[in-house]
Design a protein around this motif. Structure first.
Motif, PDB file in Angstrom:
ATOM      1  N   GLY A   1       0.807  -1.216   0.000  1.00 42.18           N
ATOM      2  CA  GLY A   1       0.000   0.000   0.000  1.00 42.18           C
ATOM      3  C   GLY A   1       0.837   1.261   0.000  1.00 42.18           C
ATOM      4  N   LEU A   2       2.137   1.140   0.294  1.00 40.11           N
ATOM      5  CA  LEU A   2       3.012   2.319   0.340  1.00 40.11           C
ATOM      6  C   LEU A   2       3.078   3.071  -0.999  1.00 40.11           C
ATOM      7  N   PRO A   3       3.210   2.371  -2.140  1.00 41.52           N
ATOM      8  CA  PRO A   3       3.236   3.092  -3.423  1.00 41.52           C
ATOM      9  C   PRO A   3       1.998   3.933  -3.679  1.00 41.52           C
ATOM     10  N   ALA A   4       0.855   3.538  -3.108  1.00 41.97           N
ATOM     11  CA  ALA A   4      -0.365   4.329  -3.306  1.00 41.97           C
ATOM     12  C   ALA A   4      -0.183   5.735  -2.748  1.00 41.97           C
ATOM     13  N   PHE A   5       0.449   5.847  -1.595  1.00 42.60           N
ATOM     14  CA  PHE A   5       0.676   7.164  -0.998  1.00 42.60           C
ATOM     15  C   PHE A   5       1.754   7.935  -1.758  1.00 42.60           C
ATOM     16  N   LEU A   6       2.750   7.222  -2.299  1.00 41.84           N
ATOM     17  CA  LEU A   6       3.803   7.890  -3.050  1.00 41.84           C
ATOM     18  C   LEU A   6       3.286   8.455  -4.374  1.00 41.84           C
ATOM     19  N   LEU A   7       2.360   7.719  -5.007  1.00 45.93           N
ATOM     20  CA  LEU A   7       1.834   8.132  -6.313  1.00 45.93           C
ATOM     21  C   LEU A   7       0.639   9.073  -6.202  1.00 45.93           C
ATOM     22  N   MET A   8       0.088   9.219  -5.019  1.00 45.73           N
ATOM     23  CA  MET A   8      -1.137   9.987  -4.860  1.00 45.73           C
ATOM     24  C   MET A   8      -1.061  11.403  -5.449  1.00 45.73           C
ATOM     25  N   PRO A   9       0.043  12.153  -5.258  1.00 47.75           N
ATOM     26  CA  PRO A   9       0.073  13.523  -5.808  1.00 47.75           C
ATOM     27  C   PRO A   9       0.056  13.580  -7.333  1.00 47.75           C
ATOM     28  N   VAL A  10       0.619  12.572  -7.991  1.00 50.47           N
ATOM     29  CA  VAL A  10       0.743  12.622  -9.455  1.00 50.47           C
ATOM     30  C   VAL A  10      -0.251  11.720 -10.164  1.00 50.47           C
ATOM     31  N   LEU A  11      -0.957  10.869  -9.416  1.00 51.49           N
ATOM     32  CA  LEU A  11      -1.819   9.879 -10.048  1.00 51.49           C
ATOM     33  C   LEU A  11      -2.932  10.493 -10.892  1.00 51.49           C
ATOM     34  N   PRO A  12      -3.691  11.499 -10.401  1.00 56.07           N
ATOM     35  CA  PRO A  12      -4.751  12.066 -11.250  1.00 56.07           C
ATOM     36  C   PRO A  12      -4.216  12.619 -12.567  1.00 56.07           C
ATOM     37  N   LYS A  13      -3.088  13.336 -12.514  1.00 59.99           N
ATOM     38  CA  LYS A  13      -2.498  13.885 -13.737  1.00 59.99           C
ATOM     39  C   LYS A  13      -2.048  12.779 -14.672  1.00 59.99           C
ATOM     40  N   LEU A  14      -1.486  11.727 -14.088  1.00 66.07           N
ATOM     41  CA  LEU A  14      -1.027  10.594 -14.894  1.00 66.07           C
ATOM     42  C   LEU A  14      -2.201   9.913 -15.586  1.00 66.07           C
ATOM     43  N   LEU A  15      -3.302   9.709 -14.863  1.00 66.28           N
ATOM     44  CA  LEU A  15      -4.476   9.077 -15.452  1.00 66.28           C
ATOM     45  C   LEU A  15      -5.090   9.937 -16.550  1.00 66.28           C
ATOM     46  N   GLN A  16      -4.985  11.254 -16.387  1.00 65.27           N
ATOM     47  CA  GLN A  16      -5.605  12.173 -17.346  1.00 65.27           C
ATOM     48  C   GLN A  16      -4.788  12.286 -18.626  1.00 65.27           C
ATOM     49  N   SER A  17      -3.452  12.203 -18.507  1.00 66.88           N
ATOM     50  CA  SER A  17      -2.603  12.480 -19.658  1.00 66.88           C
ATOM     51  C   SER A  17      -2.100  11.214 -20.361  1.00 66.88           C
ATOM     52  N   ALA A  18      -1.945  10.124 -19.623  1.00 61.38           N
ATOM     53  CA  ALA A  18      -1.369   8.923 -20.219  1.00 61.38           C
ATOM     54  C   ALA A  18      -2.447   8.039 -20.834  1.00 61.38           C
ATOM     55  N   ASP A  19      -2.058   7.246 -21.798  1.00 61.88           N
ATOM     56  CA  ASP A  19      -2.960   6.314 -22.469  1.00 61.88           C
ATOM     57  C   ASP A  19      -3.242   5.129 -21.537  1.00 61.88           C
ATOM     58  N   SER A  20      -4.518   4.847 -21.304  1.00 57.54           N
ATOM     59  CA  SER A  20      -4.910   3.760 -20.399  1.00 57.54           C
ATOM     60  C   SER A  20      -4.317   2.423 -20.825  1.00 57.54           C
ATOM     61  N   ARG A  21      -4.221   2.224 -22.127  1.00 60.79           N
ATOM     62  CA  ARG A  21      -3.732   0.930 -22.601  1.00 60.79           C
ATOM     63  C   ARG A  21      -2.312   0.653 -22.127  1.00 60.79           C
ATOM     64  N   TRP A  22      -1.456   1.689 -22.188  1.00 60.54           N
ATOM     65  CA  TRP A  22      -0.055   1.487 -21.806  1.00 60.54           C
ATOM     66  C   TRP A  22       0.099   1.441 -20.297  1.00 60.54           C
ATOM     67  N   LEU A  23      -0.719   2.199 -19.577  1.00 55.16           N
ATOM     68  CA  LEU A  23      -0.656   2.140 -18.120  1.00 55.16           C
ATOM     69  C   LEU A  23      -1.058   0.759 -17.608  1.00 55.16           C
ATOM     70  N   VAL A  24      -2.177   0.244 -18.131  1.00 59.84           N
ATOM     71  CA  VAL A  24      -2.637  -1.079 -17.700  1.00 59.84           C
ATOM     72  C   VAL A  24      -1.622  -2.149 -18.105  1.00 59.84           C
ATOM     73  N   SER A  25      -1.086  -2.040 -19.319  1.00 56.48           N
ATOM     74  CA  SER A  25      -0.079  -3.017 -19.770  1.00 56.48           C
ATOM     75  C   SER A  25       1.138  -3.002 -18.863  1.00 56.48           C
ATOM     76  N   LEU A  26       1.622  -1.792 -18.540  1.00 51.79           N
ATOM     77  CA  LEU A  26       2.771  -1.683 -17.638  1.00 51.79           C
ATOM     78  C   LEU A  26       2.443  -2.253 -16.265  1.00 51.79           C
ATOM     79  N   GLY A  27       1.233  -1.947 -15.771  1.00 48.76           N
ATOM     80  CA  GLY A  27       0.824  -2.482 -14.477  1.00 48.76           C
ATOM     81  C   GLY A  27       0.771  -4.002 -14.473  1.00 48.76           C
ATOM     82  N   LEU A  28       0.242  -4.597 -15.553  1.00 49.30           N
ATOM     83  CA  LEU A  28       0.164  -6.055 -15.632  1.00 49.30           C
ATOM     84  C   LEU A  28       1.550  -6.684 -15.717  1.00 49.30           C
ATOM     85  N   VAL A  29       2.451  -6.041 -16.484  1.00 47.77           N
ATOM     86  CA  VAL A  29       3.824  -6.548 -16.584  1.00 47.77           C
ATOM     87  C   VAL A  29       4.500  -6.526 -15.217  1.00 47.77           C
TER      88      VAL A  29
END
Length: 526
Positions: A326-354
């Motif tokens: 759960g620690l990464p959730a707090f580390l990514l919290m400040p940038v996560l909304p911007k990342l979700l808004q600007s990055a392509d969902s396909r590549w984010l999900v692919s990276l997450g699955l990898v």
């Protein structure tokens, strides 16, 4: 010609107005409700031995404390969209929040297994309404350019709830009483009701939808999902189809799903919009989230089992290792909304699955000497992976459907995640039981009386016990018992390695499907 040249170009469409304070209060209420519901899925896990001791339940009977909650929650999740339309969102959510509080107090005051299971079923039914409605609030109350913020908040609560549950439950049990695992919900629920009252507008009830509902589908859904959950939870303990109970429940589950399918053709508005799965983008989301749900629930079972049975950790120590993800959730919290808004969902999900698959493969070389720090790296990688995979999936599930389909889509999405988790736990139980027996038998076959290494080991162990007891026969018996325990321990470790490996393979299979996902439409620039 001059007039034509002088004509000003049409102005760009203005961006939608930002959400109001009331909208954010509504989002906060929905997210708090989802956190409460997901937290209570696992808050009793650490306290089960104490609960069972005080209410007079055996280990097998005590599993119903968790199964009852999951069984009723998974039934309510797909019904939430329909009940919202019938009663209105504010009235429905406030009613379920009050219901959740009442059943929490009932669980805390219970003195018998039957009372506890009834209370947990009521808790799960009320909690199941809070998860999909949180997504619906975000989808309907936030403009497109702020949707990623709301989905990030919702996703974090859904991920952190199951992780925090065992830790919170273990701490309350050791420092107060297991009853506080339920009483702690009361002040949180009071705050939730206040937020719902101020953040949501009152809506008129539509009792006509209640009368003209797809009652065939509702009956089938309740029957099919509840019995399927029990089959998945209890199947391994009951030896699957060697048990008449499992056979009977399986037949009832098949009948229930037949009624759901019948409702798709006979009802004017089916209770579950299975037609949404004809959309390949949405269907991809459902398949991926089911697999990720199986992986998350599977690891939440495997890791504490390994730390408890092999490393000798208590519940609180194992919970601290689990909480690392759960620690990464707090580390990514400040940038996560911007990342979700600007990055392509396909590549984010692919990276997450990898990354998620890689975290599983990092745990395939465990030994009987492995302890908590051997999981530090894999847990941190897993934490980043879950955020990168699940957050875009939340957004992609809403982006793949029209606004008026958001409620049905959210219900199906959350049902798929929980059902995937139940299937994952059932498969882990089968795999552990079968492979552990296999490895145990294979190791025992390889140990023969002619083995020089084995003879030397037994002689050394016998001499050690002889020095302690002074009895040759007793020393030999102790040496044999220790060897048997060592064989069982090694078989367990080999089985855990295989489980992590198979979870990694399942996640790798989902990577191509991520390319079918749809990125949420960007809002027009002001």
């Amino acid at each position: 010609m001059v007039e034509a040249l002088a004509t000003p170009a049409p102005a760009a469409a203005p961006r939608a107005a930002n959400a109001t304070l009331t909208d954010w209060v509504a989002v906060a209420a929905g997210s708090l409700g989802a956190l409460l519901a997901t937290l209570d899925i696992s808050i009793t896990n650490s306290a089960l031995p104490q609960i069972q001791g005080q209410i007079g339940a055996s280990g097998t009977e005590g599993t119903w404390i968790s199964t009852g909650y999951l069984m009723s929650e998974i039934v309510m999740i797909p019904l939430a969209a329909w009940l919202t339309r019938v009663f209105g969102l504010r009235r429905f959510l406030m009613g379920t929040a009050i219901m959740f509080t009442v059943f929490s107090m009932y669980c805390g005051l219970s003195t018998s297994l039957m009372a506890m299971v009834v209370g947990r079923i009521g808790q799960g039914f009320a909690g199941g309404a809070m998860i999909p409605t949180a997504q619906t609030i975000i989808r309907t109350r936030l403009p497109a350019h702020q949707m990623s913020v709301g989905m990030a908040v919702f996703g974090l609560t859904v991920l952190l709830g199951p992780l925090m549950g065992p830790v919170v439950g273990g701490w309350l049990t050791e420092n107060a009483s297991w009853r506080w695992c339920f009483f702690v919900n009361v002040p949180v629920s009071v705050a939730l009701v206040a937020l719902l009252w101020s953040g949501l507008k009152p809506e008129k009830s539509d009792l006509e939808q209640f009368i003209k509902a797809d009652w065939t589908g509702i009956l089938g859904l309740a029957l099919g999902l509840s019995t399927l959950t029990v089959v998945l939870e209890e199947g391994q303990r009951e030896r699957w189809f060697d048990s008449t109970l499992i056979i009977g429940l399986s037949l009832l589950s098949a009948l229930g799903f037949f009624l759901v399918a019948l409702g798709q053709f006979t009802a004017r508005k089916p209770i579950v919009r299975l037609g949404l799965l004809r959309n390949p983008r949405y269907a991809s989301v459902i398949f991926i989230v089911s697999t990720v749900g199986a992986a998350i629930y599977g690891i939440s079972y495997l890791l504490p089992q390994f730390l408890g049975n092999i490393a000798g950790y208590n519940a609180q120590q194992a919970g601290s290792i689990m909480l690392l993800s759960g620690l990464p959730a707090f580390l990514l919290m400040p940038v996560l909304p911007k990342l979700l808004q600007s990055a392509d969902s396909r590549w984010l999900v692919s990276l997450g699955l990898v990354m998620f698959a890689a975290s599983c493969f990092m745990d395939v070389n465990l030994t009987s000497d492995s302890v908590g720090h051997d999981f530090y790296a894999s847990q941190l990688v897993r934490g980043f992976a879950q955020i990168l995979a699940m957050m875009p999936l939340n957004s992609a599930s809403m982006a793949a459907v029209a606004t008026h389909e958001a409620g049905d889509a959210a219900g199906l999405y959350n049902m798929a995640r929980n059902l995937g988790g139940s299937i994952g736990l059932a498969l882990m139980g089968v795999l552990i039981d079968r492979r552990q027996s296999y490895h145990d038998a294979m190791i025992r076959e390889s140990l023969t009386a002619n083995s020089t290494l084995g003879q030397d080991h037994m002689a050394a162990q016998t001499q050690g016990f002889l020095a302690q007891t002074g009895d040759q026969a007793l020393a030999q018996l102790k040496a044999i018992a220790q060897l048997s325990a060592s064989v069982a321990r090694q078989a367990s470790v080999m089985t855990f390695n295989e489980c992590f490996y198979l979870l990694g393979i399942a996640l790798v299979v989902c990577i191509p499907l991520a390319l079918l996902l749809q990125k949420p439409a960007a809002s027009p620039v002001r």
